[in-house]
Structure formats: C-alpha cells, structure tokens
Design a protein around this motif. Structure first.
Motif, PDB file in Angstrom:
ATOM      1  N   GLY A   8      -9.439  34.819 123.742  1.00 42.87           N
ATOM      2  CA  GLY A   8     -10.282  34.019 122.859  1.00 42.87           C
ATOM      3  C   GLY A   8     -11.459  33.330 123.511  1.00 42.87           C
ATOM      4  O   GLY A   8     -12.145  32.533 122.868  1.00 42.87           O
ATOM      5  N   PHE A   9     -11.728  33.631 124.804  1.00 46.02           N
ATOM      6  CA  PHE A   9     -12.846  32.984 125.482  1.00 46.02           C
ATOM      7  C   PHE A   9     -14.122  33.817 125.311  1.00 46.02           C
ATOM      8  O   PHE A   9     -14.753  34.236 126.285  1.00 46.02           O
ATOM      9  N   ALA A  10     -14.505  34.037 124.058  1.00 47.95           N
ATOM     10  CA  ALA A  10     -15.740  34.760 123.751  1.00 47.95           C
ATOM     11  C   ALA A  10     -16.936  33.824 123.940  1.00 47.95           C
ATOM     12  O   ALA A  10     -16.779  32.652 124.321  1.00 47.95           O
ATOM     13  N   HIS A  11     -18.124  34.338 123.663  1.00 48.97           N
ATOM     14  CA  HIS A  11     -19.330  33.580 124.024  1.00 48.97           C
ATOM     15  C   HIS A  11     -19.398  32.210 123.368  1.00 48.97           C
ATOM     16  O   HIS A  11     -19.828  31.228 123.987  1.00 48.97           O
ATOM     17  N   GLU A  12     -18.963  32.088 122.119  1.00 45.35           N
ATOM     18  CA  GLU A  12     -19.042  30.798 121.444  1.00 45.35           C
ATOM     19  C   GLU A  12     -18.124  29.781 122.113  1.00 45.35           C
ATOM     20  O   GLU A  12     -18.497  28.617 122.311  1.00 45.35           O
ATOM     21  N   ALA A  13     -16.912  30.204 122.473  1.00 43.51           N
ATOM     22  CA  ALA A  13     -15.959  29.297 123.112  1.00 43.51           C
ATOM     23  C   ALA A  13     -16.460  28.819 124.468  1.00 43.51           C
ATOM     24  O   ALA A  13     -16.276  27.654 124.842  1.00 43.51           O
ATOM     25  N   VAL A  14     -17.102  29.712 125.222  1.00 45.07           N
ATOM     26  CA  VAL A  14     -17.597  29.342 126.549  1.00 45.07           C
ATOM     27  C   VAL A  14     -18.890  28.548 126.443  1.00 45.07           C
ATOM     28  O   VAL A  14     -19.041  27.482 127.067  1.00 45.07           O
ATOM     29  N   LEU A  15     -19.832  29.020 125.622  1.00 42.93           N
ATOM     30  CA  LEU A  15     -21.141  28.367 125.552  1.00 42.93           C
ATOM     31  C   LEU A  15     -21.092  27.019 124.858  1.00 42.93           C
ATOM     32  O   LEU A  15     -21.972  26.180 125.055  1.00 42.93           O
ATOM     33  N   SER A  16     -20.059  26.778 124.047  1.00 42.05           N
ATOM     34  CA  SER A  16     -19.910  25.449 123.455  1.00 42.05           C
ATOM     35  C   SER A  16     -19.570  24.411 124.529  1.00 42.05           C
ATOM     36  O   SER A  16     -19.683  23.203 124.304  1.00 42.05           O
ATOM     37  N   ASN A  17     -19.159  24.893 125.698  1.00 37.86           N
ATOM     38  CA  ASN A  17     -18.883  24.026 126.852  1.00 37.86           C
ATOM     39  C   ASN A  17     -19.853  24.317 127.996  1.00 37.86           C
ATOM     40  O   ASN A  17     -19.516  24.094 129.169  1.00 37.86           O
ATOM     41  N   ALA A  18     -21.040  24.792 127.647  1.00 38.12           N
ATOM     42  CA  ALA A  18     -22.006  25.219 128.665  1.00 38.12           C
ATOM     43  C   ALA A  18     -22.374  24.082 129.613  1.00 38.12           C
ATOM     44  O   ALA A  18     -22.523  24.290 130.824  1.00 38.12           O
ATOM     45  N   ASP A  19     -22.522  22.869 129.081  1.00 37.91           N
ATOM     46  CA  ASP A  19     -22.899  21.732 129.940  1.00 37.91           C
ATOM     47  C   ASP A  19     -21.853  21.503 131.022  1.00 37.91           C
ATOM     48  O   ASP A  19     -22.181  21.237 132.189  1.00 37.91           O
ATOM     49  N   ALA A  20     -20.569  21.621 130.634  1.00 34.93           N
ATOM     50  CA  ALA A  20     -19.488  21.415 131.600  1.00 34.93           C
ATOM     51  C   ALA A  20     -19.485  22.519 132.652  1.00 34.93           C
ATOM     52  O   ALA A  20     -19.231  22.270 133.841  1.00 34.93           O
ATOM     53  N   VAL A  21     -19.773  23.757 132.225  1.00 33.69           N
ATOM     54  CA  VAL A  21     -19.817  24.873 133.165  1.00 33.69           C
ATOM     55  C   VAL A  21     -20.955  24.688 134.155  1.00 33.69           C
ATOM     56  O   VAL A  21     -20.786  24.836 135.375  1.00 33.69           O
ATOM     57  N   VAL A  22     -22.133  24.348 133.649  1.00 31.19           N
ATOM     58  CA  VAL A  22     -23.302  24.148 134.513  1.00 31.19           C
ATOM     59  C   VAL A  22     -23.044  23.007 135.491  1.00 31.19           C
ATOM     60  O   VAL A  22     -23.349  23.101 136.688  1.00 31.19           O
ATOM     61  N   ALA A  23     -22.448  21.923 134.990  1.00 25.57           N
ATOM     62  CA  ALA A  23     -22.154  20.787 135.859  1.00 25.57           C
ATOM     63  C   ALA A  23     -21.166  21.174 136.948  1.00 25.57           C
ATOM     64  O   ALA A  23     -21.296  20.740 138.104  1.00 25.57           O
ATOM     65  N   ALA A  24     -20.189  22.009 136.591  1.00 20.98           N
ATOM     66  CA  ALA A  24     -19.195  22.437 137.577  1.00 20.98           C
ATOM     67  C   ALA A  24     -19.835  23.301 138.657  1.00 20.98           C
ATOM     68  O   ALA A  24     -19.454  23.229 139.832  1.00 20.98           O
ATOM     69  N   VAL A  25     -20.817  24.122 138.269  1.00 16.76           N
ATOM     70  CA  VAL A  25     -21.530  24.940 139.248  1.00 16.76           C
ATOM     71  C   VAL A  25     -22.362  24.045 140.166  1.00 16.76           C
ATOM     72  O   VAL A  25     -22.353  24.196 141.400  1.00 16.76           O
ATOM     73  N   LYS A  26     -23.053  23.099 139.571  1.00 17.40           N
ATOM     74  CA  LYS A  26     -23.922  22.217 140.368  1.00 17.40           C
ATOM     75  C   LYS A  26     -23.117  21.349 141.329  1.00 17.40           C
ATOM     76  O   LYS A  26     -23.565  21.047 142.444  1.00 17.40           O
ATOM     77  N   SER A  27     -21.916  20.953 140.916  1.00 16.91           N
ATOM     78  CA  SER A  27     -21.087  20.094 141.769  1.00 16.91           C
ATOM     79  C   SER A  27     -20.357  20.880 142.841  1.00 16.91           C
ATOM     80  O   SER A  27     -19.783  20.295 143.769  1.00 16.91           O
ATOM     81  N   GLY A  28     -20.331  22.192 142.701  1.00 15.13           N
ATOM     82  CA  GLY A  28     -19.608  23.036 143.648  1.00 15.13           C
ATOM     83  C   GLY A  28     -18.182  23.318 143.237  1.00 15.13           C
ATOM     84  O   GLY A  28     -17.466  24.045 143.941  1.00 15.13           O
ATOM     85  N   ALA A  29     -17.757  22.768 142.087  1.00 18.37           N
ATOM     86  CA  ALA A  29     -16.393  23.046 141.622  1.00 18.37           C
ATOM     87  C   ALA A  29     -16.215  24.530 141.296  1.00 18.37           C
ATOM     88  O   ALA A  29     -15.141  25.090 141.484  1.00 18.37           O
ATOM     89  N   ILE A  30     -17.294  25.138 140.761  1.00 13.82           N
ATOM     90  CA  ILE A  30     -17.313  26.592 140.548  1.00 13.82           C
ATOM     91  C   ILE A  30     -18.324  27.182 141.519  1.00 13.82           C
ATOM     92  O   ILE A  30     -19.522  26.922 141.419  1.00 13.82           O
ATOM     93  N   ARG A  31     -17.825  27.961 142.473  1.00 16.64           N
ATOM     94  CA  ARG A  31     -18.713  28.566 143.461  1.00 16.64           C
ATOM     95  C   ARG A  31     -19.247  29.912 143.013  1.00 16.64           C
ATOM     96  O   ARG A  31     -20.372  30.297 143.335  1.00 16.64           O
ATOM     97  N   HIS A  32     -18.433  30.654 142.251  1.00 11.17           N
ATOM     98  CA  HIS A  32     -18.797  32.038 141.935  1.00 11.17           C
ATOM     99  C   HIS A  32     -18.076  32.477 140.667  1.00 11.17           C
ATOM    100  O   HIS A  32     -16.995  31.961 140.347  1.00 11.17           O
ATOM    101  N   PHE A  33     -18.706  33.411 139.956  1.00 14.74           N
ATOM    102  CA  PHE A  33     -18.084  34.051 138.787  1.00 14.74           C
ATOM    103  C   PHE A  33     -17.859  35.524 139.117  1.00 14.74           C
ATOM    104  O   PHE A  33     -18.729  36.179 139.698  1.00 14.74           O
ATOM    105  N   PHE A  34     -16.705  36.041 138.696  1.00 11.53           N
ATOM    106  CA  PHE A  34     -16.439  37.467 138.798  1.00 11.53           C
ATOM    107  C   PHE A  34     -16.171  37.998 137.396  1.00 11.53           C
ATOM    108  O   PHE A  34     -15.332  37.450 136.672  1.00 11.53           O
TER     109      PHE A  34
END
Length: 532
Positions: A356-382
C-alpha cells in the motif's frame, strides 16, 4: 533442420538462447508458440490495414491490446483460444479493409506479417524489433486493465498501431531505435492511465498489513492482476460464507479502500507465481486466474483451476465475459476449505506482509522523507523490483535486501518482492524500511516518488541517492525498463541474466548510453552503488 518453434521472450528461455523444440521451458507446446506467432503476424496485418485506411478506432485497438496480451508468457496455453483470437483479428481487419475499398493497394497493406522475417533478420534488427514487440505486449496488458475499468487514451491507442506497422516495414537501426524509446515514453503514459483508473475506481492505496494465514471454512484464491475481476468476485461471494485470498500480484488489492471494505477479503495465500504448482497442489479451494502467471496446472488440482479474460489452459473451466462466477463459488463450497485456521509463512518465515505504499501514501509524507534525507537518517534509496522466476540465482535479491544498511529505504513492487517481502527490516522514523508500492505497473508510483524527490532537491533523478536493482522475467518488465531508459535513468542493475534477445551491439549501446550492468553479487554491487 527446421525448428519446431522459436521463442526467446522470457528470462528462462532455453540455454539463454531460445526455445526451439517441442515445448518451451514455460510449458507451452510448439504448436501454441506457432499460433502466437501467427496471431502476432495477423495483428501487424491489421495495423497495416488501419494505417492504409487512416482509421484508428478504440474498439479495434482493444482487439489489438487483447491479442498482444494473449501472447505474453504464461497467459494462454490453449490452441483453441488462440485460433479464436486469430479469427477475431482477421475479421476486424476485413472490416477495416472494407471501409477503405477505394484505397490504392489496400490488399498489399493488409497482408499478414510472417514472423519468420523477424526471427531470421540481422541480429541487431531482430534485437530492436524484439524490444519493440515485447515492450508492446507488456504495455498492452496495462492498457487492457485500464480499458476494463472504462479508461482509454487516444495517444496510447494510436501508438499500438504505429509501432506494429513499423515492425512490419522498418529495417534499419536508425528507424527502429526511436521506436524502442517511444515504447518507453508511451508506456509511462499507459501506466499513468492505469493508475488513474485504479485509484479513481477503488481509491488511493493505504498502507496495510496482510496476514498469510487462512481461516477455516470455504475460500477462493485469486491470482493475477485484474482488480475488476476481484471486485466482481467479492460482490458475488458476499454473505455466502466464502473467504477470498489474494495470490501473487493481486496482493496490493488489500490496500485499495473500496476493496478493503469487503470483510471476507481476508489475506494473502502463497508466495511467488513460480511456486504455484507446489503451493496449489493440495489446497481445498479453487483458484481463479485473472491474468498472466499461469503455470501449467498439475492434474492433481486442474479441476480446481478457473480462468477468465485472456488466460486459458486446456481442460480447465473458463469464465466468459458475463463474469458469472457461480462455478467457482460452487467449487469452493464443495471443497469446504480447511477444518481449522491454518498458518502459512512467506519464503523467509514471516507470517504477514505489508503493502500500500503507492505514490499518494509516500508523497503525502514527502516533507518527512526530505527531512530524513537532509538529516542523514535516510542515506540512500534502493528500488529492488521486478518479476520473480524459477531460475537459480534469484536469491541474490533476498540477500541484497538483507544487506541494505539500516539508514536506507527499500522500495519494491511486482512479484519479485516475494523473495524478501516478509523480512522485518525495521523502521526509519515512522517509515518501514521496506515499502511495497504495488504491482509491476506501479512502477509509475516509484517514478512519481523519484521525480518528486528530484524536484525537492532541485536535481536530476540520476543525481539522487537512489539505485535501481531490477529482476526481470517477462514482457511487462521489458516495457518498464524501456520507460526508465526513456526517462534517462542510468546505472540500472539487471538480472538474474541479461535478455537473450539483446544482441551484443545493442547491449553495447545500452551500456555506453545508460550504464546498464548485470548484477554480480550482493556485497560488491552494494558497495559500488553506495560509492564505498
């Protein structure tokens, strides 16, 4: 010596060269393969007639989509059905020709194409034409599913005709290469069409945990991809004491709100499609096949196999377009299901999976994802995605996902995920590290997410910390790969083996222009993709 058949459209093809004897590795007999070639040649003849008449109607294009879909690996093993489809195409061609009685040389334009011309062509021309044809077959499945829900696109329709016409006439690499890339372009549009059809009909998918156990009592297993068939079955079984379980690529159905509302849609049975002969062997329930991924059923359960739409196998019950599933329902009640709740696990021992993690589910939390990348919590996506299969070496994908570092997210889709979708990789913040985006066509969701991240970071997709590690088996994977090439995505890792229909020169072109490479081993590939 004349070959009895020639087919090299799937990853398992004999000797990584081609199936040429009495039967293909998929179980398709040589006569069936020859009929599929005849059907393909008839569709090219229909496209020729449509090009001559300058007439492209959606009804005619739907027949082309149906015919192309029928020729995908593991769809139709039934010669009678194929002969009927050939007649359907030729009758339609006769209608188109009759509408163009005054056209000059109409009969020449309407000739069927001999597939021997393609299979015996120069290897680079054969390679490019195969990429086009196999990509069209995969795209036709997506267009067909959208059409079932009442969604169509003139640009997609027109391209099926254009591309088939060019298969019959273009004979140089300069003519064919742009068509190859255009398959990817139009497939993106087609996947967007299907995404809109699914989400506007059933709602945007929401994350959900799906159990792998089966409750006692009568049940039906539904496999394939077609959400409409599942909806109709749910409607016809409601209140009858029959539970419904998804299988294979039908798993993401649990995430759609308008399908989730049915209380008797209980869970998911079994693992990937290539295990069905073992997993379906003794279950006390019928199996409904709605699309491809049918393996020749063993005699021990053939009387419990039901097919619909383009799927067909000799001596099994086929549900026609009226979609009366009474026979399936009666078989479920007759067999009775298990006497008590029965537990099953995924390939790695997990007792549930998420989707169920389609684009709407992920992009509705886009700010959190971007923040996690900027903070280094998420280093890479596969993106570890694609088709599964039976050939040795596919445990690579299980081990690759196991070895992904704790500060990386794994996006997945299509049936290849069954190699690892029951693993518990933990979380990064509120996000599970393993995000199942859906069916193979939900590659559109992955593209949407990657594009949104690129926009957020003001860079190109190739500059993002994201890597594509893909597995392939059949023709839907081909059209998705061509879409990624159309988008200019580079550094794709592809396995478990490279397509037999890619000639050395075409492979060299892909390596030089897109940095495509075969998978090697999880450890070395991981280090290279992470730049370590």
């Amino acid at each position: 010596m004349k070959q009895e058949m020639f087919c090299f459209q799937c990853e398992q093809t004999a000797g990584c060269v081609g199936c040429t004897g009495k039967m293909g590795v998929c179980g398709k007999k040589s006569k069936t393969a020859v009929l599929q070639d005849e059907l393909t040649g008839a569709m090219i003849g229909l496209a020729r007639a449509m090009n001559a008449a300058d007439v492209v109607s959606h009804d005619t294009c739907r027949i082309i989509m149906e015919g192309l879909f029928t020729t995908i690996t593991n769809v139709s093993f039934d010669d009678v059905s194929l002969e009927g489809m050939i007649q359907k195409v030729r009758i339609e061609k006769g209608k188109v020709v009759s509408c163009c009685a005054d056209c000059e040389n109409t009969s020449l334009h309407a000739d069927d194409y001999s597939m021997d011309e393609l299979w015996q062509a120069d290897e680079d021309i054969r390679s490019l034409k195969s990429l086009i044809l196999f990509g069209l077959r995969g795209m036709a499945a997506y267009g067909y599913h959208a059409d079932v829900l009442g969604y169509a696109d003139d640009v997609v329709d027109n391209f099926f005709v254009e591309a088939l016409f060019k298969l019959g006439y273009c004979e140089t690499a300069d003519e064919l290469l742009p068509v190859v890339l255009k398959v990817g372009e139009i497939n993106l549009r087609c996947m967007e069409l299907l995404d809109r059809a699914n989400t506007e009909t059933y709602g945007n998918p929401v994350p959900v945990e799906v159990p792998l156990s089966v409750e006692k009592g009568p049940f039906i297993v539904v496999t394939g991809h077609d959400l409409k068939d599942l909806q109709l079955l749910l409607e016809q079984t409601e209140g009858k004491g029959i539970n419904i379980y998804t299988h294979g690529e039908m798993l993401p159905a649990h995430a759609y709100p308008k399908l989730k509302k049915y209380a008797h849609l209980k869970g998911n049975f079994g693992t990937a499609w290539q295990n069905q002969q073992r997993e379906f062997d003794n279950i006390p329930a019928p199996i409904l096949y709605t699309t491809n991924c049918l393996m020749p059923p063993k005699a021990s359960y053939r009387d419990r196999v039901f097919t619909t739409e383009v799927v067909a196998f000799p001596d099994t019950v086929h549900i026609d377009g009226n979609k009366d599933f009474t026979a399936v329902i009666e078989k479920a009640l007759e067999l009775g299901g298990y006497n008590e709740d029965t537990s099953f696990t995924g390939i790695n021992g997990g007792k549930s999976v998420t989707t169920g993690f389609a684009h709407e589910a992920v992009l509705s939390n886009a700010d959190a994802v971007v923040a996690a990348v900027k903070s280094g919590a998420i280093r890479h996506f596969f993106l570890v995605a694609g088709c599964d299969g039976a050939k040795p070496g596919r445990n690579y994908y299980t081990e690759f996902v196991r070895k992904t570092p704790a500060d990386t997210l794994v996006l997945t889709l299509a049936c290849g995920k069954y190699r690892f979708n029951d693993l518990d990789l933990g979380k990064i913040g509120d996000f599970p590290r393993l995000l199942d985006m859906g069916q193979c066509n939900d590659a559109y969701s992955a593209i949407r997410v990657a594009s949104a991240l690129a926009e957020a970071f003001d860079c190109g997709v190739n500059e993002l910390p994201i890597s594509f590690v893909l597995s392939w088996y059949e023709q839907k994977a081909v059209c998705i790969l061509l879409t990624l090439l159309h988008l200019g995505i580079k550094n794709i890792r592809l396995g478990p083996s490279l397509p037999a229909f890619i000639s050395p020169n075409i492979l060299k072109y892909l390596v030089e222009n897109y940095d495509i490479a075969p998978i090697t081993n999880p450890e070395d590939d991981m280090k290279q993709l992470l730049g370590e």
